[in-house]
Design a protein around this motif. Structure first.
Motif, PDB file in Angstrom:
ATOM      1  N   ILE A 110       0.838  -1.208   0.000  1.00 26.58           N
ATOM      2  CA  ILE A 110       0.000   0.000   0.000  1.00 26.58           C
ATOM      3  C   ILE A 110       0.872   1.257   0.000  1.00 26.58           C
ATOM      4  O   ILE A 110       0.541   2.256  -0.632  1.00 26.58           O
ATOM      5  N   ARG A 111       2.016   1.198   0.653  1.00 22.90           N
ATOM      6  CA  ARG A 111       2.923   2.354   0.659  1.00 22.90           C
ATOM      7  C   ARG A 111       3.538   2.575  -0.729  1.00 22.90           C
ATOM      8  O   ARG A 111       3.726   3.725  -1.153  1.00 22.90           O
ATOM      9  N   LYS A 112       3.845   1.500  -1.448  1.00 23.39           N
ATOM     10  CA  LYS A 112       4.373   1.649  -2.814  1.00 23.39           C
ATOM     11  C   LYS A 112       3.320   2.250  -3.737  1.00 23.39           C
ATOM     12  O   LYS A 112       3.627   3.100  -4.577  1.00 23.39           O
ATOM     13  N   ILE A 113       2.075   1.791  -3.559  1.00 22.15           N
ATOM     14  CA  ILE A 113       0.989   2.334  -4.382  1.00 22.15           C
ATOM     15  C   ILE A 113       0.825   3.828  -4.104  1.00 22.15           C
ATOM     16  O   ILE A 113       0.696   4.640  -5.025  1.00 22.15           O
ATOM     17  N   SER A 116       3.484   5.895  -5.677  1.00 26.33           N
ATOM     18  CA  SER A 116       3.465   6.002  -7.143  1.00 26.33           C
ATOM     19  C   SER A 116       2.855   7.318  -7.625  1.00 26.33           C
ATOM     20  O   SER A 116       3.052   7.709  -8.776  1.00 26.33           O
ATOM     21  N   GLY A 117       2.094   7.997  -6.743  1.00 25.52           N
ATOM     22  CA  GLY A 117       1.479   9.266  -7.138  1.00 25.52           C
ATOM     23  C   GLY A 117       0.161   9.096  -7.849  1.00 25.52           C
ATOM     24  O   GLY A 117      -0.408  10.063  -8.358  1.00 25.52           O
ATOM     25  N   LYS A 118      -0.377   7.912  -7.893  1.00 30.81           N
ATOM     26  CA  LYS A 118      -1.633   7.628  -8.582  1.00 30.81           C
ATOM     27  C   LYS A 118      -2.823   8.293  -7.886  1.00 30.81           C
ATOM     28  O   LYS A 118      -3.795   8.656  -8.541  1.00 30.81           O
ATOM     29  N   TYR A 119      -2.741   8.450  -6.565  1.00 26.23           N
ATOM     30  CA  TYR A 119      -3.861   8.999  -5.795  1.00 26.23           C
ATOM     31  C   TYR A 119      -3.495  10.347  -5.197  1.00 26.23           C
ATOM     32  O   TYR A 119      -2.347  10.598  -4.849  1.00 26.23           O
ATOM     33  N   LYS A 120      -4.515  11.217  -5.079  1.00 25.22           N
ATOM     34  CA  LYS A 120      -4.293  12.554  -4.532  1.00 25.22           C
ATOM     35  C   LYS A 120      -4.422  12.597  -3.014  1.00 25.22           C
ATOM     36  O   LYS A 120      -3.929  13.519  -2.393  1.00 25.22           O
ATOM     37  N   SER A 121      -5.106  11.594  -2.410  1.00 23.68           N
ATOM     38  CA  SER A 121      -5.235  11.580  -0.945  1.00 23.68           C
ATOM     39  C   SER A 121      -4.999  10.162  -0.410  1.00 23.68           C
ATOM     40  O   SER A 121      -5.248   9.168  -1.108  1.00 23.68           O
ATOM     41  N   LYS A 122      -4.542  10.113   0.800  1.00 18.93           N
ATOM     42  CA  LYS A 122      -4.291   8.818   1.436  1.00 18.93           C
ATOM     43  C   LYS A 122      -5.592   8.062   1.655  1.00 18.93           C
ATOM     44  O   LYS A 122      -5.635   6.839   1.510  1.00 18.93           O
ATOM     45  N   ASP A 123      -6.659   8.783   1.988  1.00 18.36           N
ATOM     46  CA  ASP A 123      -7.955   8.145   2.195  1.00 18.36           C
ATOM     47  C   ASP A 123      -8.437   7.468   0.908  1.00 18.36           C
ATOM     48  O   ASP A 123      -8.911   6.322   0.935  1.00 18.36           O
ATOM     49  N   GLN A 128      -9.519   2.706  -2.240  1.00 15.86           N
ATOM     50  CA  GLN A 128      -9.510   2.041  -3.540  1.00 15.86           C
ATOM     51  C   GLN A 128      -8.676   0.747  -3.528  1.00 15.86           C
ATOM     52  O   GLN A 128      -9.008  -0.205  -4.225  1.00 15.86           O
ATOM     53  N   GLU A 129      -7.603   0.720  -2.768  1.00 16.82           N
ATOM     54  CA  GLU A 129      -6.660  -0.399  -2.857  1.00 16.82           C
ATOM     55  C   GLU A 129      -6.800  -1.453  -1.748  1.00 16.82           C
ATOM     56  O   GLU A 129      -6.257  -2.539  -1.869  1.00 16.82           O
ATOM     57  N   CYS A 130      -7.521  -1.131  -0.670  1.00 16.99           N
ATOM     58  CA  CYS A 130      -7.560  -2.079   0.459  1.00 16.99           C
ATOM     59  C   CYS A 130      -8.176  -3.425   0.066  1.00 16.99           C
ATOM     60  O   CYS A 130      -7.693  -4.481   0.482  1.00 16.99           O
ATOM     61  N   PRO A 150       3.689  11.870  -2.184  1.00 16.05           N
ATOM     62  CA  PRO A 150       4.625  11.675  -3.276  1.00 16.05           C
ATOM     63  C   PRO A 150       4.839  12.951  -4.081  1.00 16.05           C
ATOM     64  O   PRO A 150       5.905  13.166  -4.632  1.00 16.05           O
ATOM     65  N   LEU A 151       3.852  13.838  -4.124  1.00 16.62           N
ATOM     66  CA  LEU A 151       3.990  15.086  -4.884  1.00 16.62           C
ATOM     67  C   LEU A 151       4.945  16.051  -4.188  1.00 16.62           C
ATOM     68  O   LEU A 151       5.664  16.779  -4.857  1.00 16.62           O
ATOM     69  N   SER A 152       4.958  16.028  -2.839  1.00 18.02           N
ATOM     70  CA  SER A 152       5.850  16.947  -2.125  1.00 18.02           C
ATOM     71  C   SER A 152       7.310  16.553  -2.330  1.00 18.02           C
ATOM     72  O   SER A 152       8.188  17.403  -2.276  1.00 18.02           O
TER      73      SER A 152
END
Length: 156
Positions: A110-113, A116-123, A128-130, A150-152
């Motif tokens: 989940i941390r790699k996903i 990757s920058g695919k999602y804008k929020s951790k929630d 989506q991935e759980c 990942p964006l920062s």
């Protein structure tokens, strides 16, 4: 104390029915009660004597030293047993978490996903991935705590 299912009772009852009258049985019962009471008193006296001997031993210098050594040894054995049990428990928990498909592998995934920058929020990432990682939303979200965006990292 009585074991009514004891297989030794049956043959003894058969002999008693042949050889004893009711009066004789009552007399034997009374004798057994007296013997048991005497035995109990003797045992209590023995315990009292042993207690007094132990008290005298503990009051002596050598007795105190020995008692302290015995206590220290017992505490050390208990500490070792506790440490061994803790180590076995820790090893078992680590084996469970580290196995293929275990919780640590899921956390890394989940941390790699997220990285990757695919999602804008951790929630959103966790939501989506759980399911695909076979973990609960709460566990996925918890795995993403204190992880930087990942964006920062890209702008730094």
């Amino acid at each position: 104390m009585e074991n009514l299912d004891d297989p030794r009772i049956g043959p003894l009852l058969a002999v008693a029915r042949k050889e004893f009258s009711f009066e004789h049985a009552i007399r034997q019962w009374a004798i057994q009660k007296i013997l048991a009471a005497d035995l109990s008193l003797d045992f209590e006296a023995l315990l009292l004597d042993q207690g007094q001997a132990l008290d005298a031993w503990l009051k002596s210098k050598e007795g105190r030293k020995e008692a302290l050594k015995l206590r220290s040894d017992a505490e050390e054995k208990l500490r070792k047993k506790s440490a061994d049990a803790t180590e076995r428990s820790r090893a078992a928990a680590n084996a469970l978490h580290n196995r293929p498909g275990g919780s640590r592998e899921k956390v890394d995934a989940i941390r790699k996903i997220w990285g990757s920058g695919k999602y804008k929020s951790k929630d959103l990432c966790a939501e989506q991935e759980c399911a695909s990682l076979n973990m609960s939303f709460a566990a996925a979200r918890k795995a993403l705590r204190n992880i930087s965006s990942p964006l920062s990292r890209c702008t730094a």
